[in-house]
Design an enzyme around this catalytic site. Structure first.
Site, PDB file in Angstrom:
ATOM      1  N   ASN A  48      46.698  11.573   1.925  1.00  0.00           N
ATOM      2  CA  ASN A  48      46.349  10.645   1.105  1.00  0.00           C
ATOM      3  C   ASN A  48      45.656  11.225  -0.130  1.00  0.00           C
ATOM      4  OD1 ASN A  48      47.369   8.745   3.243  1.00  0.00           O
ATOM      5  ND2 ASN A  48      45.583   8.731   3.996  1.00  0.00           N
TER       6      ASN A  48
ATOM      7  N   HIS B 283      43.179  17.206   3.048  1.00  0.00           N
ATOM      8  CA  HIS B 283      43.729  17.185   4.429  1.00  0.00           C
ATOM      9  C   HIS B 283      44.938  16.805   4.518  1.00  0.00           C
ATOM     10  CE1 HIS B 283      41.382  13.479   3.778  1.00  0.00           C
ATOM     11  NE2 HIS B 283      42.117  13.111   4.519  1.00  0.00           N
TER      12      HIS B 283
HETATM   13  P1  DGP Z   1      41.700   9.935   4.840  1.00  0.00           P
HETATM   14  O1  DGP Z   1      41.059   8.489   4.999  1.00  0.00           O
HETATM   15  O2  DGP Z   1      43.139  10.233   4.476  1.00  0.00           O
HETATM   16  O3  DGP Z   1      40.684  10.556   3.872  1.00  0.00           O
HETATM   17  O4  DGP Z   1      41.435  10.500   6.316  1.00  0.00           O
HETATM   18  C1  DGP Z   1      40.127  10.914   6.844  1.00  0.00           C
HETATM   19  C2  DGP Z   1      40.201  10.870   8.487  1.00  0.00           C
HETATM   20  O5  DGP Z   1      39.162  11.625   8.686  1.00  0.00           O
HETATM   21  C3  DGP Z   1      40.348   9.530   8.902  1.00  0.00           C
HETATM   22  O6  DGP Z   1      41.489   9.349   9.693  1.00  0.00           O
HETATM   23  C4  DGP Z   1      38.948   9.698   9.818  1.00  0.00           C
HETATM   24  C5  DGP Z   1      38.596  11.264   9.984  1.00  0.00           C
HETATM   25  N1  DGP Z   1      37.345  11.625  10.118  1.00  0.00           N
HETATM   26  C6  DGP Z   1      36.619  11.008   9.289  1.00  0.00           C
HETATM   27  N2  DGP Z   1      35.130  11.549   9.809  1.00  0.00           N
HETATM   28  C7  DGP Z   1      35.431  12.591  10.666  1.00  0.00           C
HETATM   29  C8  DGP Z   1      34.608  13.576  11.745  1.00  0.00           C
HETATM   30  O7  DGP Z   1      33.559  13.580  11.242  1.00  0.00           O
HETATM   31  N3  DGP Z   1      35.296  14.183  12.361  1.00  0.00           N
HETATM   32  C9  DGP Z   1      36.528  13.815  12.667  1.00  0.00           C
HETATM   33  N4  DGP Z   1      37.309  14.434  13.731  1.00  0.00           N
HETATM   34  N5  DGP Z   1      37.422  13.085  11.884  1.00  0.00           N
HETATM   35  C10 DGP Z   1      36.911  12.522  10.849  1.00  0.00           C
END
Ligand code: DGP
Length: 113
Positions: free
Chosen positions: A86, A99
Site C-alpha cells: 500500500n 512493507h
Molecule cells: P499498511 O496499512 O499497509 O501500512 O499495513 C500496516 C500493517 O502493519 C497492518 O496490517 C497492521 C500491521 N502492524 C501495525 N503495527 C504493528 C506491530 O506493532 N506489529 C505487527 N506485527 N504488525 C503491525
C-alpha cells in the site's frame, strides 16, 4: 528511524513473530491478519514507501522480492500467495516504512477492492 514501529521491530526493540530474516530484510506476522497467513516483509533500512526508493535502492528492492519468496516458502504458501504494497494513505498505508503484505492460506479474490 526514531518513532518508526517497523524500525523498532527490525532493531528488536518491539516484539514480533519473525518468520524470516537476513542481513537486509525481515518478515514477521501481521498484528491484524487479513488471511490465515499474513506476513509483512520489510527492508531493515528505513524507506518510507516504494515511491521513496532511489536508484541506489535497486539491489535492496531485489533482495526484498527474494525475501518475500523465501518467506512464502517458510510459511508453506509458496504455491499460492499475494504480495502487495500500500503506497500512500489513500491506498491504505498506515505505517510509513516500506512493507509488502504477503497473504495466503485462503482463496484470494480479484480485484482486491
Ligand atoms: P499498511 O496499512 O499497509 O501500512 O499495513 C500496516 C500493517 O502493519 C497492518 O496490517 C497492521 C500491521 N502492524 C501495525 N503495527 C504493528 C506491530 O506493532 N506489529 C505487527 N506485527 N504488525 C503491525
Amino acid at each position: 528511524m526514531a518513532d518508526c514501529i517497523f524500525c523498532k521491530i527490525a532493531a528488536g526493540e518491539i516484539n514480533a513473530r519473525i518468520v524470516y530474516e537476513d542481513p537486509d530484510t525481515l518478515a514477521f506476522l501481521d498484528l491484524n491478519p487479513q488471511a490465515p497467513t499474513h506476513a509483512l516483509v520489510i527492508p531493515r533500512r528505513h524507506i518510507p514507501r516504494l515511491t521513496a526508493a532511489a536508484d541506489t535502492d535497486a539491489e535492496l528492492l531485489g533482495k526484498l522480492q527474494l525475501a518475500a519468496a523465501r518467506t512464502a516458502k517458510a510459511l508453506k504458501v509458496d504455491g499460492a500467495f499475494r504480495l502487495v504494497t500500500n503506497n500512500g494513505k489513500a491506498a491504505g498505508q498506515s505505517v510509513d516504512h516500506l512493507h509488502y503484505h504477503l497473504l495466503g492460506g485462503r482463496k484470494l479474490l480479484w480485484p482486491p477492492g
